[in-house]
Write a protein that holds these residues in place. Structure first.
Motif, PDB file in Angstrom:
ATOM      1  N   THR A 191      25.849  40.659  36.088  1.00  0.00           N
ATOM      2  CA  THR A 191      24.440  40.986  36.302  1.00  0.00           C
ATOM      3  C   THR A 191      23.662  39.770  36.794  1.00  0.00           C
ATOM      4  OG1 THR A 191      23.858  40.492  33.995  1.00  0.00           O
ATOM      5  CG2 THR A 191      24.471  42.765  34.517  1.00  0.00           C
ATOM      6  N   ASP A 192      24.290  38.617  36.844  1.00  0.00           N
ATOM      7  CA  ASP A 192      23.667  37.390  37.345  1.00  0.00           C
ATOM      8  C   ASP A 192      23.378  37.554  38.841  1.00  0.00           C
ATOM      9  OD1 ASP A 192      23.026  34.796  38.113  1.00  0.00           O
ATOM     10  OD2 ASP A 192      25.108  34.111  38.075  1.00  0.00           O
ATOM     11  N   PRO A 193      22.100  37.532  39.254  1.00  0.00           N
ATOM     12  CA  PRO A 193      21.795  37.721  40.679  1.00  0.00           C
ATOM     13  C   PRO A 193      22.501  36.727  41.589  1.00  0.00           C
ATOM     14  CG  PRO A 193      19.792  37.934  39.372  1.00  0.00           C
ATOM     15  CD  PRO A 193      20.864  37.446  38.441  1.00  0.00           C
ATOM     16  N   SER A 194      22.681  35.496  41.146  1.00  0.00           N
ATOM     17  CA  SER A 194      23.351  34.505  41.990  1.00  0.00           C
ATOM     18  C   SER A 194      24.809  34.888  42.242  1.00  0.00           C
ATOM     19  CB  SER A 194      23.280  33.125  41.338  1.00  0.00           C
ATOM     20  OG  SER A 194      21.945  32.680  41.242  1.00  0.00           O
ATOM     21  N   ALA A 195      25.469  35.442  41.237  1.00  0.00           N
ATOM     22  CA  ALA A 195      26.864  35.848  41.394  1.00  0.00           C
ATOM     23  C   ALA A 195      27.000  37.113  42.219  1.00  0.00           C
ATOM     24  CB  ALA A 195      27.507  36.047  40.024  1.00  0.00           C
ATOM     25  N   ARG A 196      25.990  37.946  42.216  1.00  0.00           N
ATOM     26  CA  ARG A 196      26.091  39.229  42.904  1.00  0.00           C
ATOM     27  C   ARG A 196      26.214  39.054  44.410  1.00  0.00           C
ATOM     28  NH1 ARG A 196      26.854  42.967  40.135  1.00  0.00           N
ATOM     29  NH2 ARG A 196      26.848  44.345  41.954  1.00  0.00           N
ATOM     30  N   LYS A 197      25.855  37.903  44.918  1.00  0.00           N
ATOM     31  CA  LYS A 197      26.038  37.648  46.349  1.00  0.00           C
ATOM     32  C   LYS A 197      27.513  37.603  46.719  1.00  0.00           C
ATOM     33  CE  LYS A 197      23.643  33.860  46.070  1.00  0.00           C
ATOM     34  NZ  LYS A 197      22.943  32.582  46.429  1.00  0.00           N
ATOM     35  N   CYS A 198      28.386  37.440  45.727  1.00  0.00           N
ATOM     36  CA  CYS A 198      29.819  37.281  45.981  1.00  0.00           C
ATOM     37  C   CYS A 198      30.633  38.500  45.563  1.00  0.00           C
ATOM     38  CB  CYS A 198      30.340  36.048  45.242  1.00  0.00           C
ATOM     39  SG  CYS A 198      29.546  34.505  45.723  1.00  0.00           S
ATOM     40  N   ILE A 199      29.962  39.622  45.280  1.00  0.00           N
ATOM     41  CA  ILE A 199      30.665  40.804  44.787  1.00  0.00           C
ATOM     42  C   ILE A 199      30.072  42.037  45.457  1.00  0.00           C
ATOM     43  CG2 ILE A 199      29.171  41.326  42.807  1.00  0.00           C
ATOM     44  CD1 ILE A 199      32.996  41.210  42.633  1.00  0.00           C
ATOM     45  N   ASP A 200      30.850  43.103  45.549  1.00  0.00           N
ATOM     46  CA  ASP A 200      30.353  44.342  46.145  1.00  0.00           C
ATOM     47  C   ASP A 200      29.157  44.869  45.357  1.00  0.00           C
ATOM     48  OD1 ASP A 200      32.518  43.979  47.731  1.00  0.00           O
ATOM     49  OD2 ASP A 200      33.601  45.768  47.094  1.00  0.00           O
ATOM     50  N   LYS A 201      28.240  45.514  46.045  1.00  0.00           N
ATOM     51  CA  LYS A 201      26.958  45.878  45.449  1.00  0.00           C
ATOM     52  C   LYS A 201      27.070  46.894  44.308  1.00  0.00           C
ATOM     53  CE  LYS A 201      25.921  49.464  48.888  1.00  0.00           C
ATOM     54  NZ  LYS A 201      24.949  49.894  49.932  1.00  0.00           N
ATOM     55  N   ASP A 202      28.164  47.658  44.257  1.00  0.00           N
ATOM     56  CA  ASP A 202      28.275  48.695  43.227  1.00  0.00           C
ATOM     57  C   ASP A 202      29.177  48.294  42.067  1.00  0.00           C
ATOM     58  OD1 ASP A 202      30.576  48.718  44.771  1.00  0.00           O
ATOM     59  OD2 ASP A 202      30.899  50.880  44.535  1.00  0.00           O
ATOM     60  N   LEU A 203      29.584  47.017  41.994  1.00  0.00           N
ATOM     61  CA  LEU A 203      30.539  46.595  40.975  1.00  0.00           C
ATOM     62  C   LEU A 203      29.904  45.725  39.895  1.00  0.00           C
ATOM     63  CD1 LEU A 203      33.703  45.651  43.080  1.00  0.00           C
ATOM     64  CD2 LEU A 203      33.200  47.815  41.910  1.00  0.00           C
ATOM     65  N   LEU A 204      30.347  45.943  38.668  1.00  0.00           N
ATOM     66  CA  LEU A 204      30.094  45.053  37.540  1.00  0.00           C
ATOM     67  C   LEU A 204      31.450  44.697  36.933  1.00  0.00           C
ATOM     68  CD1 LEU A 204      27.074  46.877  35.853  1.00  0.00           C
ATOM     69  CD2 LEU A 204      26.993  44.689  37.043  1.00  0.00           C
ATOM     70  N   SER A 205      31.445  43.717  36.055  1.00  0.00           N
ATOM     71  CA  SER A 205      32.689  43.371  35.360  1.00  0.00           C
ATOM     72  C   SER A 205      32.662  43.903  33.934  1.00  0.00           C
ATOM     73  CB  SER A 205      32.905  41.858  35.352  1.00  0.00           C
ATOM     74  OG  SER A 205      31.878  41.200  34.638  1.00  0.00           O
ATOM     75  N   PHE A 206      33.840  44.183  33.427  1.00  0.00           N
ATOM     76  CA  PHE A 206      34.006  44.569  32.026  1.00  0.00           C
ATOM     77  C   PHE A 206      35.187  43.770  31.510  1.00  0.00           C
ATOM     78  CE2 PHE A 206      35.188  47.055  28.339  1.00  0.00           C
ATOM     79  CZ  PHE A 206      33.972  47.543  27.860  1.00  0.00           C
ATOM     80  N   THR A 207      34.911  42.863  30.574  1.00  0.00           N
ATOM     81  CA  THR A 207      35.925  41.931  30.080  1.00  0.00           C
ATOM     82  C   THR A 207      36.344  42.306  28.668  1.00  0.00           C
ATOM     83  OG1 THR A 207      34.991  40.163  31.427  1.00  0.00           O
ATOM     84  CG2 THR A 207      36.436  39.517  29.607  1.00  0.00           C
ATOM     85  N   ILE A 208      37.655  42.362  28.462  1.00  0.00           N
ATOM     86  CA  ILE A 208      38.218  42.756  27.169  1.00  0.00           C
ATOM     87  C   ILE A 208      39.107  41.632  26.652  1.00  0.00           C
ATOM     88  CG2 ILE A 208      39.497  44.531  25.929  1.00  0.00           C
ATOM     89  CD1 ILE A 208      39.130  46.378  28.332  1.00  0.00           C
ATOM     90  N   PRO A 209      38.841  41.104  25.451  1.00  0.00           N
ATOM     91  CA  PRO A 209      39.797  40.154  24.858  1.00  0.00           C
ATOM     92  C   PRO A 209      41.180  40.782  24.805  1.00  0.00           C
ATOM     93  CG  PRO A 209      37.811  40.345  23.515  1.00  0.00           C
ATOM     94  CD  PRO A 209      37.743  41.437  24.528  1.00  0.00           C
TER      95      PRO A 209
END
Length: 239
Positions: A191-209
């Motif tokens: 959700t970091d706007p600075s990082a979103r410049k490097c990712i497709d517009k419809d994607l978020l990450s989901f991280t699982i230990p």
């Protein structure tokens, strides 16, 4: 390693395994020393089949070093950069209202020291390494499946969190720290706007230990993924 979760949510890319290592895998993508590059762009590359490796020498971005657990922020500049600016050559990002709020954020980041390399590897290519976190790059429908599965077999309402931070901290650091303490919390990121410049517009990450990932994998064949409701959603993911 193949992922039943990835199949259930119709993931077209690969889940990305994250682990620390004393050695760099042969042929891994790396930033050139002294040249800035965004960790999130490498995360996307790993989801498409490439292994990426990071070291202190090749990560020029200070935030990237912190987001990978390789360093900690030193106050004096970063709290102004995250807020109002006025210190150093870069304007403020205005992600925090005041330097004091930004300083409190950086002081609260987990300390998760890394050995020589942090590795991003497509999960289906992992053989001998022990992953520490698994990152999915997902759309809204896929995110709904992961977030629901994360609460399937445990009580409480803190099973999934969305924490403020740089995209690499959201997707990598928080998951590594949670795994180190044998925790079960999963993290929504990018959700970091600075990082979103490097990712497709419809994607978020989901991280699982990783330990939690194995538990969630074991529930795929018995949970809501087998219902008519999820079949409807899965069908539109692939339309």
């Amino acid at each position: 390693m193949n992922s039943q979760i990835a199949a259930a949510i119709k993931l077209s890319a690969q889940p990305v395994a994250v682990y620390r290592s004393a050695a760099c895998p042969e042929g891994a993508l790396q930033f050139r020393e002294g040249v800035w590059g965004c960790v999130v762009a490498m995360l996307r590359a790993a989801s498409k089949g490439r292994t990426a490796a990071f070291s202190k020498e090749t990560v020029a971005c200070p935030g990237g070093k912190v987001g990978l657990g390789m360093d900690v922020f030193q106050p004096g500049f970063i709290e102004y950069f995250l807020s109002v600016g006025g210190v150093g050559p870069k304007p403020g990002e205005h992600y925090k209202k005041t330097p004091e709020l930004a300083r409190a954020y950086i002081q609260g980041l987990p300390d998760c020291p890394s050995p020589d390399y942090v590795i991003f590897q497509p999960l289906d290519q992992v053989t001998d390494a022990q992953p520490e976190a698994i990152i999915f790059l997902v759309n809204a429908d896929q995110l709904s499946g992961l977030a629901t599965l994360a609460s399937y077999d445990v009580p409480g309402q803190n099973n999934v969190q969305l924490l403020f931070g740089a995209g690499c901290a959201q997707s990598v650091l928080y998951g590594l720290s949670e795994n180190a303490k044998d925790g079960k919390t999963c993290f929504i990121g990018l959700t970091d706007p600075s990082a979103r410049k490097c990712i497709d517009k419809d994607l978020l990450s989901f991280t699982i230990p990783y330990r939690r990932y194995l538990e969630m994998e074991s529930h795929v064949e018995e949970c809501f993924f087998q219902t008519e409701t999820w079949t409807h959603i899965a069908n539109r993911i692939t339309d």
